[in-house]
Design a protein around this motif. Structure first.
Motif, PDB file in Angstrom:
ATOM      1  N   LYS A  29       0.551  -1.214   0.568  1.00 38.62           N
ATOM      2  CA  LYS A  29      -0.240   0.127   0.439  1.00 38.62           C
ATOM      3  C   LYS A  29       1.413   0.966   0.024  1.00 38.62           C
ATOM      4  O   LYS A  29       0.163   2.600   0.499  1.00 38.62           O
ATOM      5  N   ARG A  30       2.234   1.037   0.128  1.00 40.97           N
ATOM      6  CA  ARG A  30       3.603   2.512  -0.187  1.00 40.97           C
ATOM      7  C   ARG A  30       2.780   2.971   1.047  1.00 40.97           C
ATOM      8  O   ARG A  30       2.230   4.849   1.174  1.00 40.97           O
ATOM      9  N   ARG A  31       2.648   2.377   2.631  1.00 41.36           N
ATOM     10  CA  ARG A  31       2.012   3.396   3.346  1.00 41.36           C
ATOM     11  C   ARG A  31       3.334   3.154   5.159  1.00 41.36           C
ATOM     12  O   ARG A  31       3.414   1.831   4.853  1.00 41.36           O
ATOM     13  N   ILE A  32       3.137   3.781   6.083  1.00 38.80           N
ATOM     14  CA  ILE A  32       4.004   3.812   7.089  1.00 38.80           C
ATOM     15  C   ILE A  32       2.842   2.871   8.075  1.00 38.80           C
ATOM     16  O   ILE A  32       1.771   4.361   8.230  1.00 38.80           O
ATOM     17  N   ALA A  33       2.505   2.197   8.944  1.00 37.25           N
ATOM     18  CA  ALA A  33       1.215   1.622   9.861  1.00 37.25           C
ATOM     19  C   ALA A  33       2.039   2.368  10.923  1.00 37.25           C
ATOM     20  O   ALA A  33       3.225   1.847  11.796  1.00 37.25           O
ATOM     21  N   ILE A  34       1.457   3.435  12.002  1.00 35.57           N
ATOM     22  CA  ILE A  34       1.750   3.288  13.538  1.00 35.57           C
ATOM     23  C   ILE A  34       0.988   2.473  14.395  1.00 35.57           C
ATOM     24  O   ILE A  34      -0.476   3.798  14.231  1.00 35.57           O
ATOM     25  N   LEU A  35       0.897   1.677  15.278  1.00 38.01           N
ATOM     26  CA  LEU A  35      -0.010   0.739  16.089  1.00 38.01           C
ATOM     27  C   LEU A  35       0.313   0.972  17.250  1.00 38.01           C
ATOM     28  O   LEU A  35       1.377   1.127  17.446  1.00 38.01           O
ATOM     29  N   ILE A  36      -0.979   1.496  17.772  1.00 36.03           N
ATOM     30  CA  ILE A  36      -0.203   1.903  19.631  1.00 36.03           C
ATOM     31  C   ILE A  36      -1.808   1.397  20.297  1.00 36.03           C
ATOM     32  O   ILE A  36      -3.212   1.361  19.536  1.00 36.03           O
ATOM     33  N   ARG A  37      -1.518   0.476  20.506  1.00 37.58           N
ATOM     34  CA  ARG A  37      -2.671  -0.878  21.767  1.00 37.58           C
ATOM     35  C   ARG A  37      -2.036  -0.544  23.015  1.00 37.58           C
ATOM     36  O   ARG A  37      -0.577  -0.720  23.530  1.00 37.58           O
ATOM     37  N   ASP A  38      -3.488  -0.480  23.535  1.00 40.75           N
ATOM     38  CA  ASP A  38      -2.924  -0.935  24.971  1.00 40.75           C
ATOM     39  C   ASP A  38      -4.273  -1.943  25.803  1.00 40.75           C
ATOM     40  O   ASP A  38      -4.843  -2.166  24.984  1.00 40.75           O
ATOM     41  N   SER A  39      -3.843  -1.954  26.889  1.00 41.91           N
ATOM     42  CA  SER A  39      -4.991  -3.060  27.794  1.00 41.91           C
ATOM     43  C   SER A  39      -5.377  -2.218  28.460  1.00 41.91           C
ATOM     44  O   SER A  39      -6.327  -2.492  29.760  1.00 41.91           O
ATOM     45  N   GLY A  40      -6.350  -0.856  28.125  1.00 38.72           N
ATOM     46  CA  GLY A  40      -6.813  -0.080  29.404  1.00 38.72           C
ATOM     47  C   GLY A  40      -8.478  -0.455  29.557  1.00 38.72           C
ATOM     48  O   GLY A  40      -9.079  -1.880  29.155  1.00 38.72           O
ATOM     49  N   ALA A  41      -9.731  -0.074  29.870  1.00 38.50           N
ATOM     50  CA  ALA A  41     -11.178  -0.298  30.075  1.00 38.50           C
ATOM     51  C   ALA A  41     -12.120  -0.516  28.555  1.00 38.50           C
ATOM     52  O   ALA A  41     -12.133  -1.258  28.273  1.00 38.50           O
ATOM     53  N   GLY A  42     -10.837  -0.338  27.072  1.00 36.02           N
ATOM     54  CA  GLY A  42     -12.042   0.223  26.125  1.00 36.02           C
ATOM     55  C   GLY A  42     -13.179   0.196  25.798  1.00 36.02           C
ATOM     56  O   GLY A  42     -13.396   1.206  26.947  1.00 36.02           O
ATOM     57  N   MET A  43     -13.555   0.555  25.034  1.00 37.16           N
ATOM     58  CA  MET A  43     -14.560   1.590  24.681  1.00 37.16           C
ATOM     59  C   MET A  43     -16.092   0.832  23.924  1.00 37.16           C
ATOM     60  O   MET A  43     -15.653  -0.374  23.310  1.00 37.16           O
ATOM     61  N   THR A  44     -16.672   1.168  23.742  1.00 41.52           N
ATOM     62  CA  THR A  44     -17.976   0.561  23.344  1.00 41.52           C
ATOM     63  C   THR A  44     -18.004   1.181  21.780  1.00 41.52           C
ATOM     64  O   THR A  44     -17.285   2.107  21.048  1.00 41.52           O
ATOM     65  N   GLU A  45     -18.609   0.567  20.665  1.00 41.57           N
ATOM     66  CA  GLU A  45     -18.343   1.209  19.269  1.00 41.57           C
ATOM     67  C   GLU A  45     -19.216   2.084  19.373  1.00 41.57           C
ATOM     68  O   GLU A  45     -18.851   2.938  18.565  1.00 41.57           O
ATOM     69  N   GLU A  46     -20.535   2.086  19.775  1.00 42.24           N
ATOM     70  CA  GLU A  46     -20.851   3.453  19.677  1.00 42.24           C
ATOM     71  C   GLU A  46     -19.977   5.109  20.418  1.00 42.24           C
ATOM     72  O   GLU A  46     -19.942   5.618  19.402  1.00 42.24           O
ATOM     73  N   LYS A  47     -19.527   4.622  21.569  1.00 38.71           N
ATOM     74  CA  LYS A  47     -18.307   5.782  21.718  1.00 38.71           C
ATOM     75  C   LYS A  47     -17.161   5.683  20.419  1.00 38.71           C
ATOM     76  O   LYS A  47     -16.917   7.326  20.718  1.00 38.71           O
ATOM     77  N   ALA A  48     -16.386   4.538  20.417  1.00 35.45           N
ATOM     78  CA  ALA A  48     -15.229   4.409  19.272  1.00 35.45           C
ATOM     79  C   ALA A  48     -15.153   4.866  19.052  1.00 35.45           C
ATOM     80  O   ALA A  48     -14.265   5.573  17.021  1.00 35.45           O
ATOM     81  N   ALA A  49     -17.068   5.446  18.011  1.00 35.43           N
ATOM     82  CA  ALA A  49     -17.070   6.263  16.389  1.00 35.43           C
ATOM     83  C   ALA A  49     -17.937   7.937  17.040  1.00 35.43           C
ATOM     84  O   ALA A  49     -17.986   8.613  15.882  1.00 35.43           O
ATOM     85  N   GLN A  50     -17.299   8.418  17.724  1.00 36.39           N
ATOM     86  CA  GLN A  50     -17.337   9.680  18.336  1.00 36.39           C
ATOM     87  C   GLN A  50     -16.495   9.968  18.830  1.00 36.39           C
ATOM     88  O   GLN A  50     -16.112  11.319  19.245  1.00 36.39           O
TER      89      GLN A  50
END
Length: 488
Positions: free
Chosen positions: A417-438
């Motif tokens: 895809k000729r791009r650079i990806a930066i992934l930042i992953r945490d083990s926190g509380a997470g969130m719902t799909e509805e909240k992630a969309a906002q």
């Protein structure tokens, strides 16, 4: 159960209504297309019925004409070859005499030989009784002649068409196909010139079986229906395929247009909001600087005049600085800074941010893991802006793991895809799909403090670099932010 709809449900309902309204014209076209197909099918069935009826009528007329001619011939032959000789020889007609009956039977059978006639019957004119028939069992039966017999006694030749069965007979649903033509003519005297006289001596009935011809008409009707149904089925499948594809295209276009309208409306709202925020923030920033400077001077004087109370002035200074950071954040959102792009390495910026937050990670007992690719190409970036974007995401991750956890940062080059990806992953509380969309919406926050602009500014920075930012999260399972930047 609460019947009130949530705000997002109301919004989805409104969007669906707008989408349905945009597709309404196409739905009407779709409805009329299938309706027209149904009308054509019904018309075709009606046409096949008309054709079969016409063919049956033509067959009846032709067969009736043929039977009438045959009956006239029988009339001529019987009168000349049987009646006249019998009167001369025997002095009258007496079919009870076997010799006379055999003579009549020989003459009639000679006339109809090879003509596919089922039976010839002669009725007496004085009594409704069968005097002669090629079917021996019918001879002597009374009151067999019906309306047609009476019409013939009055001098009117007529026919009766008896048939049963239909297209469904081919499926053995209804009785088998059968068809019979019964022709009745008055049996008259024949003059020397060949014309029939006025005296009716009896009634001649000719029965002809037309089942084969009628079956051919039924088969024709069935073939018309089958061909029509096959053509309609093919047209239906083709139309359904076209309509289905067109429906998907129209729905995609309508959805795209709806999203574009929402984006434009949101952009317009944010533009107005940004103008207001910029104006208010600018007006607050100058007085706030004066308050801070005055509080710092006041702090120094209190140290001399009333030692031990200088913390009161320090509170004013700290709050003024906090308010200043909020104002700066408002201004950055309302009037994004111009990008100063230059070639740089993503790993260097990531390491710089991690070095800054490392004390905070140790304090909250967060285990840091890094996997920084060594083959990352240098790309055009604004170091300060990208630093700020990564810092915002990492601070959110840290705040989501107040009781400790793990944090992993990965960088990789996606050659396909000729791009650079930066992934930042945490083990926190997470969130719902509805909240992630906002979470990227301006002023959206579920924290007691903060403006809710951090991630909105982050997205603006990433998009200004021509990239995109994505989020994946599940409650109690942590969150992963993915930043994708073009590498060429």
């Amino acid at each position: 159960m609460d019947s009130k709809k949530q705000p997002h449900e109301v919004l989805d309902s409104i969007r669906q209504q707008k989408l349905d309204a945009g597709l309404q014209p196409f739905k009407l076209v779709k409805y009329f297309s299938f309706s027209s197909l149904g009308v054509i099918l019904i018309f075709t069935l009606f046409l096949s019925w008309i054709i079969s009826n016409h063919a049956r009528r033509v067959m009846l007329e032709q067969s009736e004409e043929y039977s009438l001619l045959l009956a006239e011939n029988i009339n001529q032959q019987v009168f000349r070859r049987f009646v006249l000789p019998a009167v001369v020889r025997y002095g009258g007609i007496a079919l009870s005499n076997p010799e006379q009956f055999e003579n009549l039977d020989r003459i009639v059978r000679g006339v109809i030989q090879g003509l596919k006639i089922d039976s010839v019957t002669i009725y007496d004119s004085r009594v409704n009784i069968i005097s002669y028939s090629t079917v021996a069992d019918l001879v002597g039966k009374k009151d067999v002649g019906g309306v047609e017999y009476k019409k013939s006694l009055e001098g009117e030749a007529n026919s009766k068409f008896i048939y049963s069965g239909s297209v469904f007979s081919l499926l053995s649903v209804t009785p088998a196909v059968s068809c019979q033509l019964r022709t009745y003519i008055p049996f008259r005297q024949v003059r020397d010139e060949g014309e029939s006289g006025g005296v009716v001596m009896g009634v001649i009935e000719i029965v002809k079986d037309l089942s084969k011809e009628y079956a051919n008409i039924i088969n024709l009707q069935a073939r018309i229906i089958l061909v029509s149904a096959a053509v309609m089925a093919v047209l239906f499948l083709v139309l359904r395929t076209i309509v289905s594809r067109a429906g998907k295209i129209m729905e995609a276009k309508a959805l795209e247009r709806l999203k574009l309208e929402e984006t434009l409306n949101q952009t317009e709202r944010l533009a107005h909001l940004g103008t207001m925020v910029a104006t208010v923030s600018h007006e607050i920033k100058s007085p706030l600087g004066i308050v801070r400077s005055t509080a710092e001077i006041l702090e120094k004087r209190i140290q001399k005049v009333a030692p031990g109370n200088e913390h009161l002035a320090r509170i004013i200074v700290d709050e003024a600085m906090r308010l200043n950071r909020i104002v700066v954040e408002f201004l950055d959102f309302a009037r994004p800074q111009k990008m100063h792009l230059e070639k740089g390495n993503i790993n260097e910026i990531a390491e710089k941010v991690l070095a800054f937050i490392n004390p905070m990670l140790k304090e909250q007992q967060i285990v840091l893991t890094t996997d920084l690719a060594l083959d990352l190409p240098a790309i055009a970036i604004d170091r300060d802006q990208l630093y700020r974007a990564l810092l915002n995401i990492l601070l959110n991750a840290v705040q989501a793991m107040e009781g400790g956890g793990s944090l992993r940062i990965t960088t990789q080059y996606q050659d396909d895809k000729r791009r650079i990806a930066i992934l930042i992953r945490d083990s926190g509380a997470g969130m719902t799909e509805e909240k992630a969309a906002q979470i990227f919406e301006p002023f959206f926050t579920d924290k007691n403090k903060g403006t809710g602009l951090g991630l909105a500014i982050t997205r603006n920075i990433i998009e200004s670099h021509g990239g995109e930012i994505l989020v994946e999260s599940m409650p109690q399972e942590g969150t992963c932010f993915t930043i994708c930047l073009p590498a060429g």
